[in-house]
Design an enzyme around this catalytic site. Structure first.
Site, mmCIF file in Angstrom:
data_model
loop_
_atom_site.group_PDB
_atom_site.id
_atom_site.type_symbol
_atom_site.label_atom_id
_atom_site.label_comp_id
_atom_site.label_asym_id
_atom_site.label_seq_id
_atom_site.Cartn_x
_atom_site.Cartn_y
_atom_site.Cartn_z
ATOM 1 N N SER A 11 0.859 -1.173 0.000
ATOM 2 C CA SER A 11 0.000 0.000 0.000
ATOM 3 C C SER A 11 0.902 1.232 0.000
ATOM 4 O O SER A 11 1.724 1.387 -0.890
ATOM 5 C CB SER A 11 -0.937 -0.052 1.221
ATOM 6 O OG SER A 11 -1.869 1.002 1.183
ATOM 7 N N HIS A 38 -2.462 -0.938 -3.429
ATOM 8 C CA HIS A 38 -3.613 -0.065 -3.221
ATOM 9 C C HIS A 38 -3.403 1.219 -4.004
ATOM 10 O O HIS A 38 -2.353 1.849 -3.908
ATOM 11 C CB HIS A 38 -3.769 0.268 -1.730
ATOM 12 C CG HIS A 38 -4.182 -0.918 -0.912
ATOM 13 N ND1 HIS A 38 -4.024 -0.956 0.440
ATOM 14 C CD2 HIS A 38 -4.761 -2.093 -1.253
ATOM 15 C CE1 HIS A 38 -4.479 -2.115 0.899
ATOM 16 N NE2 HIS A 38 -4.919 -2.821 -0.115
ATOM 17 N N ASP A 130 -4.634 -4.739 5.712
ATOM 18 C CA ASP A 130 -4.928 -5.629 4.583
ATOM 19 C C ASP A 130 -3.731 -6.546 4.339
ATOM 20 O O ASP A 130 -2.593 -6.102 4.387
ATOM 21 C CB ASP A 130 -5.247 -4.797 3.332
ATOM 22 C CG ASP A 130 -5.801 -5.639 2.187
ATOM 23 O OD1 ASP A 130 -6.277 -6.761 2.434
ATOM 24 O OD2 ASP A 130 -5.759 -5.165 1.037
#
Length: 190
Positions: A11, A38, A130
């Site tokens: 991310s 992401h 995540d």
């Protein structure tokens, strides 16, 4: 042991992390790599172009039902979950998981379901949780797990969450992650 796929989740700070890892992989690295980074919904295919400058491996954004080919790096498209099916990818617009679509957990869990101990899961820099559940599943199915050393991550939240939840196999700096992947996937090299 021969591996069918390397799955990477990242991310915040992921672009620079991915440049280092992909840039340190040899042109003949044959195990397919699937990446969830992401990104904002409005971002275009610039990630693909930025990463391609740093590697000789072919990079492409996944389209639904793409065959999984050796020597390729696959990027989850913006706003789609990326899933592994036997020999190909599937895309889904199911609800976000851990506030993310694409979700790292979705990719990792589907890879573990299909390829079990033939999966290598890699968690890099990121500012959320995540990937933790997905990495747990990779480990539970006998796959190998690698996490970026939190001190070297632009955002240590994701690596620290993974390390605290999973008995990971390796905690490594970015350049060491690339060389570990080469050792695991091409063990005959000197």
């Amino acid at each position: 042991m021969s591996f069918k796929i390397v799955v990477i989740g990242t991310s915040l700070g992921g672009l620079s992390a991915l440049k280092i890892i992909l840039g340190n992989l040899p042109a003949d690295f044959s195990v397919p790599i699937a990446i969830v980074q992401h990104r904002h919904k409005e971002s275009d295919d610039i990630l693909n172009k930025l990463l391609q400058k740093h590697t000789l491996l072919a990079i492409r954004e996944v389209e639904d039902k793409d065959e999984i080919l050796s020597g390729h790096v696959y990027l989850a498209p913006v706003d789609y979950h990326l899933l592994i099916e036997p020999g190909y990818f599937a895309l889904s617009t199911d609800e976000p998981v851990s506030y993310a679509r694409p979700s790292i957990d979705v990719l990792f869990e589907s890879a573990a379901d299909i390829y079990a101990q033939q999966v290598i899961g890699v968690i890099l820099t990121g500012a959320n949780q995540d990937g933790v559940q997905g990495l747990k599943k990779v480990k539970a199915r006998g796959g190998l797990t690698i996490v970026q050393k939190p001190a070297t991550a632009e955002s240590c939240v994701m690596p620290e969450a993974a390390i605290s939840a999973v008995a990971v196999d390796w905690i490594l700096s970015l350049s060491d992650i690339a060389s570990q992947l080469v050792k695991l996937c091409h063990p005959i090299r000197k």
